[in-house]
Design a protein around this motif. Structure first.
Motif, PDB file in Angstrom:
ATOM      1  N   PRO A 197       0.834  -1.209   0.000  1.00  8.35           N
ATOM      2  CA  PRO A 197       0.000   0.000   0.000  1.00  8.35           C
ATOM      3  C   PRO A 197       0.868   1.259   0.000  1.00  8.35           C
ATOM      4  O   PRO A 197       1.947   1.292   0.610  1.00  8.35           O
ATOM      5  CB  PRO A 197      -0.800  -0.124   1.300  1.00  8.35           C
ATOM      6  CG  PRO A 197      -0.785  -1.587   1.617  1.00  8.35           C
ATOM      7  CD  PRO A 197       0.533  -2.090   1.138  1.00  8.35           C
ATOM      8  N   ALA A 198       0.401   2.282  -0.673  1.00  8.66           N
ATOM      9  CA  ALA A 198       1.189   3.502  -0.808  1.00  8.66           C
ATOM     10  C   ALA A 198       1.562   4.105   0.537  1.00  8.66           C
ATOM     11  O   ALA A 198       2.658   4.658   0.702  1.00  8.66           O
ATOM     12  CB  ALA A 198       0.420   4.519  -1.650  1.00  8.66           C
ATOM     13  N   ASN A 199       0.661   3.979   1.519  1.00  4.57           N
ATOM     14  CA  ASN A 199       0.945   4.574   2.827  1.00  4.57           C
ATOM     15  C   ASN A 199       1.791   3.675   3.721  1.00  4.57           C
ATOM     16  O   ASN A 199       1.960   3.957   4.912  1.00  4.57           O
ATOM     17  CB  ASN A 199      -0.353   4.959   3.534  1.00  4.57           C
ATOM     18  CG  ASN A 199      -1.204   3.749   3.909  1.00  4.57           C
ATOM     19  OD1 ASN A 199      -0.959   2.636   3.435  1.00  4.57           O
ATOM     20  ND2 ASN A 199      -2.203   3.959   4.742  1.00  4.57           N
ATOM     21  N   ARG A 200       2.344   2.588   3.140  1.00  3.06           N
ATOM     22  CA  ARG A 200       3.253   1.712   3.882  1.00  3.06           C
ATOM     23  C   ARG A 200       4.615   1.609   3.192  1.00  3.06           C
ATOM     24  O   ARG A 200       5.473   0.861   3.649  1.00  3.06           O
ATOM     25  CB  ARG A 200       2.655   0.295   4.003  1.00  3.06           C
ATOM     26  CG  ARG A 200       1.459   0.202   4.932  1.00  3.06           C
ATOM     27  CD  ARG A 200       1.898   0.350   6.381  1.00  3.06           C
ATOM     28  NE  ARG A 200       0.784   0.274   7.310  1.00  3.06           N
ATOM     29  CZ  ARG A 200       0.110   1.322   7.751  1.00  3.06           C
ATOM     30  NH1 ARG A 200       0.419   2.537   7.316  1.00  3.06           N
ATOM     31  NH2 ARG A 200      -0.877   1.176   8.613  1.00  3.06           N
ATOM     32  N   LEU A 201       4.810   2.370   2.126  1.00  3.06           N
ATOM     33  CA  LEU A 201       5.994   2.223   1.279  1.00  3.06           C
ATOM     34  C   LEU A 201       6.949   3.389   1.452  1.00  3.06           C
ATOM     35  O   LEU A 201       6.547   4.553   1.357  1.00  3.06           O
ATOM     36  CB  LEU A 201       5.544   2.124  -0.188  1.00  3.06           C
ATOM     37  CG  LEU A 201       6.630   2.023  -1.256  1.00  3.06           C
ATOM     38  CD1 LEU A 201       7.454   0.752  -1.093  1.00  3.06           C
ATOM     39  CD2 LEU A 201       5.976   2.066  -2.643  1.00  3.06           C
ATOM     40  N   MET A 202       8.236   3.059   1.692  1.00  2.00           N
ATOM     41  CA  MET A 202       9.274   4.084   1.780  1.00  2.00           C
ATOM     42  C   MET A 202      10.493   3.628   0.991  1.00  2.00           C
ATOM     43  O   MET A 202      10.609   2.453   0.631  1.00  2.00           O
ATOM     44  CB  MET A 202       9.625   4.361   3.247  1.00  2.00           C
ATOM     45  CG  MET A 202       8.449   4.920   4.044  1.00  2.00           C
ATOM     46  SD  MET A 202       8.860   5.445   5.729  1.00  2.00           S
ATOM     47  CE  MET A 202       8.888   3.874   6.588  1.00  2.00           C
ATOM     48  N   ILE A 203      11.399   4.557   0.709  1.00  2.00           N
ATOM     49  CA  ILE A 203      12.563   4.264  -0.125  1.00  2.00           C
ATOM     50  C   ILE A 203      13.847   4.630   0.605  1.00  2.00           C
ATOM     51  O   ILE A 203      13.873   5.516   1.459  1.00  2.00           O
ATOM     52  CB  ILE A 203      12.482   5.001  -1.474  1.00  2.00           C
ATOM     53  CG1 ILE A 203      12.206   6.495  -1.274  1.00  2.00           C
ATOM     54  CG2 ILE A 203      11.416   4.371  -2.371  1.00  2.00           C
ATOM     55  CD1 ILE A 203      12.233   7.303  -2.554  1.00  2.00           C
ATOM     56  N   GLU A 204      14.908   3.933   0.240  1.00  4.74           N
ATOM     57  CA  GLU A 204      16.194   4.121   0.911  1.00  4.74           C
ATOM     58  C   GLU A 204      17.314   3.634  -0.001  1.00  4.74           C
ATOM     59  O   GLU A 204      17.098   2.807  -0.886  1.00  4.74           O
ATOM     60  CB  GLU A 204      16.222   3.358   2.237  1.00  4.74           C
ATOM     61  CG  GLU A 204      15.838   1.887   2.093  1.00  4.74           C
ATOM     62  CD  GLU A 204      15.835   1.138   3.421  1.00  4.74           C
ATOM     63  OE1 GLU A 204      16.708   1.410   4.258  1.00  4.74           O
ATOM     64  OE2 GLU A 204      14.966   0.272   3.601  1.00  4.74           O
ATOM     65  N   THR A 251       5.896   8.517  -1.169  1.00  5.75           N
ATOM     66  CA  THR A 251       6.907   7.942  -0.272  1.00  5.75           C
ATOM     67  C   THR A 251       7.450   9.007   0.675  1.00  5.75           C
ATOM     68  O   THR A 251       7.760   8.714   1.833  1.00  5.75           O
ATOM     69  CB  THR A 251       8.052   7.284  -1.059  1.00  5.75           C
ATOM     70  OG1 THR A 251       8.637   8.227  -1.967  1.00  5.75           O
ATOM     71  CG2 THR A 251       7.572   6.060  -1.828  1.00  5.75           C
ATOM     72  N   THR A 252       7.535  10.231   0.197  1.00 10.64           N
ATOM     73  CA  THR A 252       7.994  11.327   1.055  1.00 10.64           C
ATOM     74  C   THR A 252       6.973  11.616   2.145  1.00 10.64           C
ATOM     75  O   THR A 252       7.330  11.782   3.320  1.00 10.64           O
ATOM     76  CB  THR A 252       8.277  12.577   0.211  1.00 10.64           C
ATOM     77  OG1 THR A 252       9.396  12.312  -0.645  1.00 10.64           O
ATOM     78  CG2 THR A 252       8.602  13.783   1.091  1.00 10.64           C
TER      79      THR A 252
END
Length: 265
Positions: A197-204, A251-252
């Protein structure tokens, strides 16, 4: 495009000669804020110092990676708790279990992880989790703290569909790195990222590790940098069938809410 790198090992000695230039290149590539990973007794204080030197732009985690679990003594626990008294330290970790390398004995890993889960419960800070070949034990340890922990992110997710859905069932967040760009090991992620889900996704980036293999031309030194986060988000957006600006913005937003970061500008 405004990006947040939720995990970069900027205290690594490979950055000692050009750390300011690395940060400049990151800013030029759209990285507005960055979480500096603290993963040992040595590097967690350094992560805090970096965050304090760049207020509003850099933040830190403080923890002990399972590779270093053998160093987790009562004194270490006190040091971690002192670090978490600082507002710039926004998450507990990197902590968890790693049965792939077994650089520390598994009982020591489990003890160190449990003590850091207690810190998270006491401070109400999010968890920055590491898991490799230890899924069931990690889930069991987290289950022992059921109802006492805040949000958690599984950093550098590289696992199976079952593992992903187990994490999502717990409402945990998922961190995606340049592993996505590895045609040898990351092909399965191309499909799995559509299910996050978009509200559970982050990037690194997990810099200096995991330089995306699809970056062209490849730098001769093979060192990953936060500036390559823009490349990762472009690949992620393509795999999810989204506009890259939309993926970047979401993601931000997710990262800023998860780590409770201030707005920039």
């Amino acid at each position: 495009m405004e990006l947040i790198d939720i995990g970069a090992n900027l205290t690594h000695d490979s950055f000692d000669h050009d750390r300011n230039a690395v940060l400049h290149r990151a800013r030029e590539a759209g990285v507005a804020q960055l979480i500096v990973t603290g993963a040992s007794r040595e590097h967690s204080p350094k992560a805090l110092a970096l965050a304090q030197a760049h207020p509003g732009e850099l933040f830190a985690t403080a923890g002990v990676h399972p590779h270093h679990a053998s160093e987790y003594t009562d004194e270490c626990d006190a040091e971690m708790r002192a670090l978490h008294a600082h507002a710039e330290v926004v998450a507990v970790g990197e902590c968890g279990l790693d049965y792939f390398r077994d650089f520390s004995p598994r009982p020591a890993q489990r003890r160190a992880f449990e003590r850091q889960l207690q810190i998270a419960a006491d401070t109400c800070k999010p968890l920055f989790l590491h898991q490799r070949d230890a899924h069931d034990d990690l889930m069991a340890a987290m289950g022992n703290f059921d109802g006492r922990l805040g949000p958690a992110v599984v950093h550098c997710f590289t696992g199976t569909k079952k593992e992903l859905f187990d994490y999502l069932d717990q409402d945990w967040h998922i961190g995606i790195t340049g592993w996505l760009c590895d045609e040898r090991r990351g092909l399965h992620l191309r499909e799995l990222v559509r299910s996050i889900p978009a509200n559970r996704l982050m990037i690194e980036t997990d810099a200096p590790y995991l330089l995306p293999r699809t970056v062209k031309p490849q730098p001769s030194h093979r060192r990953n940098e936060p500036m390559y986060l823009a490349h990762i988000v472009a690949e992620l957006a393509r795999d999810r069938g989204e506009d890259v600006d939309a993926t970047a913005a979401q993601t931000t937003r997710t990262a800023r809410a998860f780590f409770r970061l201030p707005a920039t500008g």
